[in-house]
Design a protein around this motif. Sequence first.
Motif, PDB file in Angstrom:
ATOM      1  N   SER A  74       0.817  -1.209   0.000  1.00 15.02           N
ATOM      2  CA  SER A  74       0.000   0.000   0.000  1.00 15.02           C
ATOM      3  C   SER A  74       0.854   1.265   0.000  1.00 15.02           C
ATOM      4  O   SER A  74       0.342   2.358   0.224  1.00 15.02           O
ATOM      5  CB  SER A  74      -0.922   0.005   1.218  1.00 15.02           C
ATOM      6  OG  SER A  74      -0.162   0.179   2.400  1.00 15.02           O
ATOM      7  N   LYS A  81       2.471   2.782  -2.502  1.00 17.48           N
ATOM      8  CA  LYS A  81       2.105   3.659  -3.613  1.00 17.48           C
ATOM      9  C   LYS A  81       0.595   3.841  -3.617  1.00 17.48           C
ATOM     10  O   LYS A  81      -0.154   2.936  -3.322  1.00 17.48           O
ATOM     11  CB  LYS A  81       2.548   3.060  -4.948  1.00 17.48           C
ATOM     12  CG  LYS A  81       4.033   2.951  -5.085  1.00 17.48           C
ATOM     13  CD  LYS A  81       4.399   2.359  -6.420  1.00 17.48           C
ATOM     14  CE  LYS A  81       5.905   2.233  -6.539  1.00 17.48           C
ATOM     15  NZ  LYS A  81       6.306   1.615  -7.794  1.00 17.48           N
ATOM     16  N   GLY A  82       0.167   5.016  -3.967  1.00 18.03           N
ATOM     17  CA  GLY A  82      -1.270   5.241  -4.060  1.00 18.03           C
ATOM     18  C   GLY A  82      -1.775   6.222  -3.027  1.00 18.03           C
ATOM     19  O   GLY A  82      -1.022   6.963  -2.409  1.00 18.03           O
ATOM     20  N   ASP A  83      -3.070   6.188  -2.845  1.00 19.52           N
ATOM     21  CA  ASP A  83      -3.727   7.127  -1.951  1.00 19.52           C
ATOM     22  C   ASP A  83      -3.557   6.725  -0.491  1.00 19.52           C
ATOM     23  O   ASP A  83      -2.969   5.700  -0.178  1.00 19.52           O
ATOM     24  CB  ASP A  83      -5.218   7.204  -2.280  1.00 19.52           C
ATOM     25  CG  ASP A  83      -5.470   7.788  -3.670  1.00 19.52           C
ATOM     26  OD1 ASP A  83      -4.614   8.566  -4.131  1.00 19.52           O
ATOM     27  OD2 ASP A  83      -6.506   7.456  -4.268  1.00 19.52           O
ATOM     28  N   LYS A  84      -4.139   7.541   0.363  1.00 17.18           N
ATOM     29  CA  LYS A  84      -4.111   7.264   1.787  1.00 17.18           C
ATOM     30  C   LYS A  84      -4.754   5.912   2.051  1.00 17.18           C
ATOM     31  O   LYS A  84      -5.771   5.574   1.455  1.00 17.18           O
ATOM     32  CB  LYS A  84      -4.866   8.364   2.522  1.00 17.18           C
ATOM     33  CG  LYS A  84      -4.810   8.266   4.000  1.00 17.18           C
ATOM     34  CD  LYS A  84      -5.515   9.445   4.646  1.00 17.18           C
ATOM     35  CE  LYS A  84      -5.555   9.262   6.124  1.00 17.18           C
ATOM     36  NZ  LYS A  84      -6.275  10.324   6.798  1.00 17.18           N
ATOM     37  N   SER A  85      -4.172   5.152   2.946  1.00 17.70           N
ATOM     38  CA  SER A  85      -4.612   3.787   3.170  1.00 17.70           C
ATOM     39  C   SER A  85      -4.917   3.554   4.646  1.00 17.70           C
ATOM     40  O   SER A  85      -4.251   4.103   5.532  1.00 17.70           O
ATOM     41  CB  SER A  85      -3.508   2.837   2.719  1.00 17.70           C
ATOM     42  OG  SER A  85      -3.804   1.524   3.064  1.00 17.70           O
ATOM     43  N   ASP A 141      -2.802   3.993   8.499  1.00 20.64           N
ATOM     44  CA  ASP A 141      -3.479   4.576   9.659  1.00 20.64           C
ATOM     45  C   ASP A 141      -3.490   3.597  10.829  1.00 20.64           C
ATOM     46  O   ASP A 141      -3.217   3.984  11.970  1.00 20.64           O
ATOM     47  CB  ASP A 141      -4.908   4.984   9.304  1.00 20.64           C
ATOM     48  CG  ASP A 141      -4.968   6.136   8.322  1.00 20.64           C
ATOM     49  OD1 ASP A 141      -3.957   6.856   8.192  1.00 20.64           O
ATOM     50  OD2 ASP A 141      -6.016   6.315   7.684  1.00 20.64           O
ATOM     51  N   GLN A 153      -9.682  -2.171   5.384  1.00 21.52           N
ATOM     52  CA  GLN A 153      -9.667  -1.767   3.985  1.00 21.52           C
ATOM     53  C   GLN A 153     -10.301  -2.840   3.095  1.00 21.52           C
ATOM     54  O   GLN A 153     -11.047  -2.510   2.172  1.00 21.52           O
ATOM     55  CB  GLN A 153      -8.241  -1.497   3.530  1.00 21.52           C
ATOM     56  CG  GLN A 153      -8.159  -0.887   2.161  1.00 21.52           C
ATOM     57  CD  GLN A 153      -6.778  -0.349   1.870  1.00 21.52           C
ATOM     58  OE1 GLN A 153      -5.953  -0.210   2.759  1.00 21.52           O
ATOM     59  NE2 GLN A 153      -6.525  -0.033   0.633  1.00 21.52           N
TER      60      GLN A 153
END
Length: 77
Positions: free
Chosen positions: A16, A18-22, A26, A64
């Motif tokens: 996770s 690379k990419g958006d907030k995950s 968190d 997720q």
Amino acid sequence: MWWIVYGAAGVALLSSFKGDKSAIWDGSTIGMSIGLVVAALNGFELSMVAKCAAIGALYGLASQMRAMIEDRHTQGA
């Protein structure tokens, strides 16, 4: 056994990266914060921080995955 948990959490974090907030990151951050507090109260063992961060990352992965499954069900309806 903890090496398996550490490995699974590491793979989840790296996948996770690379990419958006995950939710994985968190969960790991929240777990690390809780681990620091617990470790400070018990003589500050770094293994406690690592365990809490790994469990938090896996909890974030589960969260997720649950959100992705729910999105599939709501889009199909």
